[in-house]
Design a protein around this motif. Structure first.
Motif, PDB file in Angstrom:
ATOM      1  N   LEU A   1       0.826  -1.205   0.000  1.00 29.36           N
ATOM      2  CA  LEU A   1       0.000   0.000   0.000  1.00 29.36           C
ATOM      3  C   LEU A   1       0.864   1.261   0.000  1.00 29.36           C
ATOM      4  O   LEU A   1       2.026   1.237   0.406  1.00 29.36           O
ATOM      5  CB  LEU A   1      -0.929   0.002   1.219  1.00 29.36           C
ATOM      6  N   GLY A   2       0.286   2.360  -0.456  1.00 26.10           N
ATOM      7  CA  GLY A   2       0.988   3.635  -0.425  1.00 26.10           C
ATOM      8  C   GLY A   2       1.560   4.062  -1.756  1.00 26.10           C
ATOM      9  O   GLY A   2       1.984   5.208  -1.935  1.00 26.10           O
ATOM     10  N   LYS A   3       1.561   3.151  -2.739  1.00 30.23           N
ATOM     11  CA  LYS A   3       2.115   3.487  -4.050  1.00 30.23           C
ATOM     12  C   LYS A   3       1.078   4.221  -4.899  1.00 30.23           C
ATOM     13  O   LYS A   3      -0.127   4.092  -4.692  1.00 30.23           O
ATOM     14  CB  LYS A   3       2.544   2.215  -4.783  1.00 30.23           C
ATOM     15  N   ASN A   4       1.576   4.985  -5.870  1.00 28.92           N
ATOM     16  CA  ASN A   4       0.683   5.604  -6.844  1.00 28.92           C
ATOM     17  C   ASN A   4       0.027   4.501  -7.656  1.00 28.92           C
ATOM     18  O   ASN A   4       0.651   3.484  -7.974  1.00 28.92           O
ATOM     19  CB  ASN A   4       1.475   6.540  -7.750  1.00 28.92           C
ATOM     20  N   ILE A   5      -1.247   4.693  -8.019  1.00 29.63           N
ATOM     21  CA  ILE A   5      -2.011   3.646  -8.688  1.00 29.63           C
ATOM     22  C   ILE A   5      -1.346   3.178  -9.977  1.00 29.63           C
ATOM     23  O   ILE A   5      -1.458   2.015 -10.371  1.00 29.63           O
ATOM     24  CB  ILE A   5      -3.457   4.139  -8.967  1.00 29.63           C
TER      25      ILE A   5
END
Length: 231
Positions: A38-42
């Protein structure tokens, strides 16, 4: 044409800068994403080839009807998903606006499988959202396909449906010999050809066995390429 009632719904939450900041357990299972991812750009979860489609889906958040589901085929996961995107305004000013992406996995009902030669996901049925229901259009029911900017019109069952995918991509996704590209903007199911006419100007047109579309033009080049199929 079969239909499905949503039972399991995947939920993903994106920040205002489109980072994936949360998801439910069903979404994690289907998409194979763990908490550590989680936390990454889509965009980091998709290959470069998919970025234009992802941009289009995100743009829908700002459209008038963003809650109308669209189909998305994810090759790397062998998945066909029906997606809805919504903008959510939070009362906490520190958070502001977030985006909710909800999806239903329709891979099994679409007959999705990996083609061993191309490595792409091919499907037997096209998932369509129609009158608050997800329906699956069998390839044998398709009269023709028409390119329409970012969409493709699907003529089937006396109706016209829209899906977000290029005509070229849909043809590649269908393991269907009967689907013939006859024009840069059209492909027809040869099983539904009623007759082929030649106009005074020499233009060939195809008349189908359903008047949902008046006729389909045949380009001169395609006519020469598919002489045997169109006889």
């Amino acid at each position: 044409m079969s239909k499905i009632s949503p039972l399991h719904i995947g939920i993903m939450i994106l920040s205002k800068d489109f980072r994936l900041i949360g998801m439910n357990n069903y979404a994690k299972t289907v998409l194979k994403i763990s908490n550590t991812d989680l936390g990454k750009n889509i965009f980091q979860y998709h290959s470069g080839k998919s970025h234009s489609r992802v941009r289009f889906l995100l743009k829908r958040i700002h459209d008038d009807n963003p809650d109308i589901p669209v189909a998305m085929i994810i090759d790397v996961l062998n998945k066909v998903l029906m997606l809805t995107l919504s903008r959510v305004n939070m009362t906490d000013k520190n958070i502001g606006t977030v985006y909710s992406v909800n999806f239903i996995d329709v891979s099994e009902r679409s007959g999705a499988r990996i083609d061993p030669e191309s490595g792409r996901v091919v499907i037997r049925k096209i998932p369509i959202f129609h009158k608050d229901t997800i329906k699956f259009v069998d390839k044998s029911d398709i009269l023709c396909l028409e390119a329409d900017r970012n969409y493709t019109k699907v003529y089937a069952g006396h109706k016209i449906h829209y899906i977000h995918s290029s005509l070229k991509d849909i043809i590649r996704r269908f393991s269907m010999r009967q689907l013939l590209r006859v024009h840069k903007s059209f492909a027809v199911n040869i099983d539904h050809i009623k007759e082929i006419k030649i106009l005074k100007n020499g233009q060939n047109i195809i008349v189908l066995d359903d008047d949902v579309i008046r006729y389909v033009p045949v380009s001169r080049r395609r006519s020469e390429e598919h002489t045997s199929e169109l006889q």
